[in-house]
Design an enzyme around this catalytic site. Structure first.
Site, PDB file in Angstrom:
ATOM      1  N   LYS A   1     -21.662 -10.260 -17.965  1.00 33.35           N
ATOM      2  CA  LYS A   1     -23.129 -10.200 -17.939  1.00 33.35           C
ATOM      3  C   LYS A   1     -23.597  -8.799 -18.328  1.00 33.35           C
ATOM      4  O   LYS A   1     -23.398  -7.848 -17.597  1.00 33.35           O
ATOM      5  CB  LYS A   1     -23.658 -10.541 -16.545  1.00 33.35           C
ATOM      6  CG  LYS A   1     -25.055 -11.071 -16.653  1.00 33.35           C
ATOM      7  CD  LYS A   1     -26.203 -10.458 -15.947  1.00 33.35           C
ATOM      8  CE  LYS A   1     -26.407  -9.150 -15.420  1.00 33.35           C
ATOM      9  NZ  LYS A   1     -27.581  -8.478 -16.012  1.00 33.35           N
TER      10      LYS A   1
ATOM     11  N   GLY B   1     -22.356   0.109 -12.186  1.00 36.45           N
ATOM     12  CA  GLY B   1     -23.796   0.188 -11.967  1.00 36.45           C
ATOM     13  C   GLY B   1     -24.100   1.033 -10.755  1.00 36.45           C
ATOM     14  O   GLY B   1     -23.325   1.925 -10.387  1.00 36.45           O
ATOM     15  N   SER B   2     -25.206   0.725 -10.104  1.00 34.60           N
ATOM     16  CA  SER B   2     -25.663   1.564  -8.996  1.00 34.60           C
ATOM     17  C   SER B   2     -24.823   1.356  -7.738  1.00 34.60           C
ATOM     18  O   SER B   2     -24.256   0.283  -7.518  1.00 34.60           O
ATOM     19  CB  SER B   2     -27.123   1.255  -8.693  1.00 34.60           C
ATOM     20  OG  SER B   2     -27.242  -0.080  -8.266  1.00 34.60           O
ATOM     21  N   THR B   3     -24.787   2.382  -6.902  1.00 40.32           N
ATOM     22  CA  THR B   3     -24.037   2.294  -5.650  1.00 40.32           C
ATOM     23  C   THR B   3     -24.641   1.221  -4.748  1.00 40.32           C
ATOM     24  O   THR B   3     -23.912   0.479  -4.077  1.00 40.32           O
ATOM     25  CB  THR B   3     -24.033   3.670  -4.957  1.00 40.32           C
ATOM     26  OG1 THR B   3     -23.302   4.565  -5.814  1.00 40.32           O
ATOM     27  CG2 THR B   3     -23.364   3.634  -3.602  1.00 40.32           C
ATOM     28  N   GLU B   4     -25.959   1.094  -4.781  1.00 44.09           N
ATOM     29  CA  GLU B   4     -26.625   0.101  -3.934  1.00 44.09           C
ATOM     30  C   GLU B   4     -26.152  -1.319  -4.272  1.00 44.09           C
ATOM     31  O   GLU B   4     -25.756  -2.090  -3.387  1.00 44.09           O
ATOM     32  CB  GLU B   4     -28.123   0.239  -4.185  1.00 44.09           C
ATOM     33  CG  GLU B   4     -28.984  -0.539  -3.255  1.00 44.09           C
ATOM     34  CD  GLU B   4     -30.441  -0.514  -3.748  1.00 44.09           C
ATOM     35  OE1 GLU B   4     -30.783   0.341  -4.593  1.00 44.09           O
ATOM     36  OE2 GLU B   4     -31.202  -1.374  -3.287  1.00 44.09           O
TER      37      GLU B   4
ATOM     38  N   GLY C   1     -23.493  -2.050  -5.978  1.00 47.06           N
ATOM     39  CA  GLY C   1     -22.042  -2.063  -5.734  1.00 47.06           C
ATOM     40  C   GLY C   1     -21.715  -2.413  -4.289  1.00 47.06           C
ATOM     41  O   GLY C   1     -20.797  -3.190  -4.013  1.00 47.06           O
TER      42      GLY C   1
ATOM     43  N   GLU D   1     -17.361   0.739 -10.288  1.00 49.68           N
ATOM     44  CA  GLU D   1     -17.597   2.057 -10.888  1.00 49.68           C
ATOM     45  C   GLU D   1     -19.074   2.349 -10.679  1.00 49.68           C
ATOM     46  O   GLU D   1     -19.923   1.749 -11.335  1.00 49.68           O
ATOM     47  CB  GLU D   1     -17.198   2.009 -12.365  1.00 49.68           C
ATOM     48  CG  GLU D   1     -16.857   3.371 -12.911  1.00 49.68           C
ATOM     49  CD  GLU D   1     -18.083   4.062 -13.434  1.00 49.68           C
ATOM     50  OE1 GLU D   1     -18.735   4.769 -12.638  1.00 49.68           O
ATOM     51  OE2 GLU D   1     -18.397   3.900 -14.616  1.00 49.68           O
TER      52      GLU D   1
ATOM     53  N   CYS E   1     -23.148   8.110 -15.523  1.00 48.42           N
ATOM     54  CA  CYS E   1     -22.752   8.144 -14.107  1.00 48.42           C
ATOM     55  C   CYS E   1     -21.987   9.423 -13.769  1.00 48.42           C
ATOM     56  O   CYS E   1     -22.096   9.946 -12.663  1.00 48.42           O
ATOM     57  CB  CYS E   1     -21.926   6.922 -13.769  1.00 48.42           C
ATOM     58  SG  CYS E   1     -20.635   6.618 -14.965  1.00 48.42           S
TER      59      CYS E   1
ATOM     60  N   GLU F   1     -28.701  10.623  -7.094  1.00 53.85           N
ATOM     61  CA  GLU F   1     -28.585  10.429  -8.536  1.00 53.85           C
ATOM     62  C   GLU F   1     -29.984  10.251  -9.135  1.00 53.85           C
ATOM     63  O   GLU F   1     -30.779   9.470  -8.614  1.00 53.85           O
ATOM     64  CB  GLU F   1     -27.740   9.171  -8.779  1.00 53.85           C
ATOM     65  CG  GLU F   1     -27.219   9.059 -10.166  1.00 53.85           C
ATOM     66  CD  GLU F   1     -26.252   7.886 -10.325  1.00 53.85           C
ATOM     67  OE1 GLU F   1     -26.485   6.842  -9.696  1.00 53.85           O
ATOM     68  OE2 GLU F   1     -25.278   8.036 -11.074  1.00 53.85           O
TER      69      GLU F   1
HETATM   70  P1  NDP Z   1     -27.978  -1.856 -11.286  1.00 58.71           P
HETATM   71  O1  NDP Z   1     -26.820  -1.523 -10.452  1.00 58.71           O
HETATM   72  O2  NDP Z   1     -29.088  -2.645 -10.687  1.00 58.71           O
HETATM   73  O3  NDP Z   1     -27.485  -2.666 -12.579  1.00 58.71           O
HETATM   74  C1  NDP Z   1     -26.179  -2.748 -13.073  1.00 58.71           C
HETATM   75  C2  NDP Z   1     -25.852  -4.187 -13.491  1.00 58.71           C
HETATM   76  O4  NDP Z   1     -25.806  -5.030 -12.340  1.00 58.71           O
HETATM   77  C3  NDP Z   1     -26.904  -4.812 -14.401  1.00 58.71           C
HETATM   78  O5  NDP Z   1     -26.278  -5.705 -15.290  1.00 58.71           O
HETATM   79  C4  NDP Z   1     -27.772  -5.550 -13.405  1.00 58.71           C
HETATM   80  O6  NDP Z   1     -28.541  -6.544 -13.994  1.00 58.71           O
HETATM   81  C5  NDP Z   1     -26.725  -6.110 -12.482  1.00 58.71           C
HETATM   82  N1  NDP Z   1     -27.178  -6.468 -11.146  1.00 58.71           N
HETATM   83  C6  NDP Z   1     -28.331  -6.113 -10.487  1.00 58.71           C
HETATM   84  N2  NDP Z   1     -28.347  -6.657  -9.244  1.00 58.71           N
HETATM   85  C7  NDP Z   1     -27.198  -7.363  -9.107  1.00 58.71           C
HETATM   86  C8  NDP Z   1     -26.625  -8.135  -8.042  1.00 58.71           C
HETATM   87  N3  NDP Z   1     -27.238  -8.275  -6.866  1.00 58.71           N
HETATM   88  N4  NDP Z   1     -25.420  -8.707  -8.230  1.00 58.71           N
HETATM   89  C9  NDP Z   1     -24.753  -8.553  -9.394  1.00 58.71           C
HETATM   90  N5  NDP Z   1     -25.252  -7.842 -10.440  1.00 58.71           N
HETATM   91  C10 NDP Z   1     -26.448  -7.248 -10.304  1.00 58.71           C
HETATM   92  O7  NDP Z   1     -28.571  -0.561 -11.921  1.00 58.71           O
HETATM   93  P2  NDP Z   1     -30.073  -0.348 -12.448  1.00 58.71           P
HETATM   94  O8  NDP Z   1     -30.125  -0.739 -13.846  1.00 58.71           O
HETATM   95  O9  NDP Z   1     -31.106  -0.978 -11.579  1.00 58.71           O
HETATM   96  O10 NDP Z   1     -30.198   1.200 -12.285  1.00 58.71           O
HETATM   97  C11 NDP Z   1     -30.517   1.740 -11.015  1.00 58.71           C
HETATM   98  C12 NDP Z   1     -29.817   3.024 -10.776  1.00 58.71           C
HETATM   99  O11 NDP Z   1     -28.417   2.773 -10.817  1.00 58.71           O
HETATM  100  C13 NDP Z   1     -30.028   4.082 -11.822  1.00 58.71           C
HETATM  101  O12 NDP Z   1     -31.124   4.863 -11.569  1.00 58.71           O
HETATM  102  C14 NDP Z   1     -28.760   4.862 -11.699  1.00 58.71           C
HETATM  103  O13 NDP Z   1     -28.901   5.804 -10.676  1.00 58.71           O
HETATM  104  C15 NDP Z   1     -27.736   3.875 -11.295  1.00 58.71           C
HETATM  105  N6  NDP Z   1     -26.877   3.417 -12.398  1.00 58.71           N
HETATM  106  C16 NDP Z   1     -25.613   3.865 -12.434  1.00 58.71           C
HETATM  107  C17 NDP Z   1     -24.791   3.478 -13.459  1.00 58.71           C
HETATM  108  C18 NDP Z   1     -23.407   3.937 -13.547  1.00 58.71           C
HETATM  109  O14 NDP Z   1     -22.841   3.878 -14.619  1.00 58.71           O
HETATM  110  N7  NDP Z   1     -22.798   4.351 -12.479  1.00 58.71           N
HETATM  111  C19 NDP Z   1     -25.264   2.634 -14.537  1.00 58.71           C
HETATM  112  C20 NDP Z   1     -26.612   2.165 -14.375  1.00 58.71           C
HETATM  113  C21 NDP Z   1     -27.361   2.571 -13.336  1.00 58.71           C
HETATM  114  P3  NDP Z   1     -29.974  -6.135 -14.616  1.00 58.71           P
HETATM  115  O15 NDP Z   1     -29.755  -5.038 -15.568  1.00 58.71           O
HETATM  116  O16 NDP Z   1     -30.382  -7.313 -15.330  1.00 58.71           O
HETATM  117  O17 NDP Z   1     -30.822  -5.758 -13.446  1.00 58.71           O
END
Ligand code: NDP
Length: 486
Positions: A186, A238-241, A243, A260, A294, A391
């Site tokens: 996804k 993606g985000s720690t939250e 994760g 990650e 990140c 972050e």
């Molecule tokens: P998210 O963690 O929300 O998004 C990462 C991926 O997870 C996207 O494909 C997202 O879909 C998907 N996702 C969102 N919610 C869920 C869930 N409950 N279960 C499974 N998958 C989910 O990051 P954001 O884009 O909202 O960014 C928010 C913050 O995260 C940023 O400000 C940054 O601090 C951090 N971030 C860190 C990254 C890293 O590489 N470590 C990368 C991106 C963000 P969708 O995009 O459609 O919401």
């Protein structure tokens, strides 16, 4: 030209015409583009112009189920295929990525907002390198340190973010396929287009149907992939939250998980470091990809005796960066990926000022349309400030100082994260001393943000667990050979 006059550049725009975009896209399931069952769609926009680029399908529960079933159906034959045959498919994918590199770079720049110089010179070469590297592993899994015949896990559910859309796809798909797994991936809601182009590349490569499935959608679609009961392995960036939510959802199931997540890396500059090179490293560390990285070096720790000199040089250098049209080959700083992300960066910068830090932004005009934020430096930052702890994920640097190496280590490690760190010094012994003490998955010495598919990448603490890349990354997609029959 009088000294001090800014150098004038003529625009050097890359052609949009090399990246045709369809008005609508379906989902890639079982080797074909299919319509979503309930017909839901969403728009993807160009962050630099706010123009709608395309309308993309939003996968619901029935679609994700269809994709997982397709991946399961393909999994036995793919796992049993000799590694040298799987390797040929990966080589083919790598070569097709190279052949279509210009088109993919333009597409990524349009959908993500990052400068064409970065998609062309960093993202795309690394994407191809990941497929080439893992193609080489496909018939050598017995040498990965997991016993003579390690077995694939089965179906991998993979969820990726928007900051390096195609590169994160490559980090996930290449090792999974090399190890004999099939995948349901996804992409992020704001950057689906290069993943959909990759679906076409899978068709061009004649990849057996169902080995790669791509379901577009928002966070809910990601959750459906993660929670599907027939997924054997979850890989998330993606985000720690989010994760943490995924770790809770997967706890108690038989699924394997790698995460990650975020970071707040320290980039440590000692007084014996060559200042000009260190300044380039700081710029690369935090302003590369608009700071949407990140492992970005967002906390600059500079030795007090050279702090003034380093910050002055840094500001001078930031004044030369060109912000604007990401398709222009002269552009250094592109657009912020979305209105939501821009709002987060603005809000965190306001928090920094309210907490008493001093804000400085490069004096560059911002385009009227699109989402933009100028390179920004905060000085007078205390460790307790939120801008030093949380972050920001944008082009914003927090500067702190230290006097002794011990203090540098203590401050660098004073974070809930632990993804990366940088050390700038001319002494090799000091680099090794620091590297042993920094709690970070990657420590760069006299450089920053260098990536290689052979080098494992991943974090400590709230930056996640598991490694991607190298031999260690393969282990995340394999059962060790325990002498039992598969
Ligand atoms: P998210 O963690 O929300 O998004 C990462 C991926 O997870 C996207 O494909 C997202 O879909 C998907 N996702 C969102 N919610 C869920 C869930 N409950 N279960 C499974 N998958 C989910 O990051 P954001 O884009 O909202 O960014 C928010 C913050 O995260 C940023 O400000 C940054 O601090 C951090 N971030 C860190 C990254 C890293 O590489 N470590 C990368 C991106 C963000 P969708 O995009 O459609 O919401």
């Amino acid at each position: 030209m009088a000294s001090g006059t800014p150098f004038e550049y003529a625009p050097a725009p890359e052609s949009r015409a090399v990246a045709p975009i369809a008005p609508t896209y379906g989902l890639f399931i079982g080797g074909q583009m299919v319509e979503p069952i309930d017909g839901a769609t969403f728009k993807t926009v160009s962050p630099s112009t706010e123009e709608v680029l395309s309308e993309v399908s939003e996968a619901g529960a029935a679609d994700v189920d269809r994709a997982v079933r397709a991946a399961r159906a393909a999994s036995r034959a793919w796992a049993r295929m000799p590694g040298r045959e799987r390797g040929k498919y990966l080589f083919r994918l790598a070569r097709l990525v190279q052949e279509r590199a210009r088109e993919l770079a333009v597409l990524e720049t349009l959908d993500n907002g990052k400068p064409i110089r970065e998609t062309r010179d960093v993202d795309l070469p690394l994407v191809a390198a990941h497929f080439f590297y893992h193609a080489g592993w496909a018939d050598k899994l017995g040498y990965a340190g997991l016993g003579p015949s390690p077995r694939p896990l089965g179906v991998a559910g993979q969820v990726i973010p928007w900051n390096f859309p195609l590169l994160m796809l490559a980090w996930k798909v290449a090792p999974a396929l090399a190890a004999g797994n099939t995948v349901v991936l996804k992409p992020a809601e704001t950057t689906p287009l290069t993943a959909l182009a990759f679906a076409e590349i899978c068709q061009q490569a004649d990849l057996p149907p169902g080995v790669v499935n791509i379901v577009t959608g928002a966070g809910d679609t990601g959750r459906l992939v993660v929670e599907h009961p027939d997924v054997d392995k979850v890989a998330f960036t993606g985000s720690t939250e989010v994760g943490k939510a995924i770790a809770r959802a997967v706890a108690g199931t038989r699924k394997r998980l790698t995460l990650e997540l975020g970071g707040k890396a320290a980039n440590v500059i000692f007084d014996d470091a060559p200042v000009d090179q260190a300044v380039e490293g700081i710029v690369r560390g935090v302003f590369f990809n608009q700071g949407h990285v990140c492992c970005a070096g967002t906390r600059l720790l500079v030795q007090e005796s050279v702090a003034e000199q380093v910050v002055a040089s840094l500001k001078r250098r930031l004044g030369t960066l060109r912000l604007g049209d990401p398709l222009d080959k002269n552009t250094d700083i592109g657009a912020i990926n979305s209105a939501v992300q821009l709002e987060r960066i603005r809000a965190m910068s306001e928090v920094g000022e309210a907490e008493g830090a001093t804000r400085w932004s490069a004096d560059c005009p911002l385009p009227e349309r699109g989402y933009w934020f100028p390179p920004t430096v905060f000085t007078d930052v205390a460790q307790t400030h939120r801008i030093a702890r949380e972050e920001i994920f944008g082009p914003v640097l927090s500067v702190l100082t230290f006097r002794t190496p011990d203090e540098a280590v203590a401050k660098a490690n004073n974070t809930p994260y632990g993804l990366s760190a940088g050390v700038w010094t001319e002494k090799g012994s000091r680099i090794l001393w620091m590297a042993q003490r920094l709690r970070a998955g990657v420590v760069w010495a006299n450089t920053f943000n260098h990536f290689d598919p052979a080098s494992p990448f991943g974090g400590y603490k709230e930056s996640g667990y598991g490694r991607e890349g190298g031999r260690h990354g393969l282990a995340a997609y394999l059962h060790a050979d325990d002498g039992q029959e598969a």
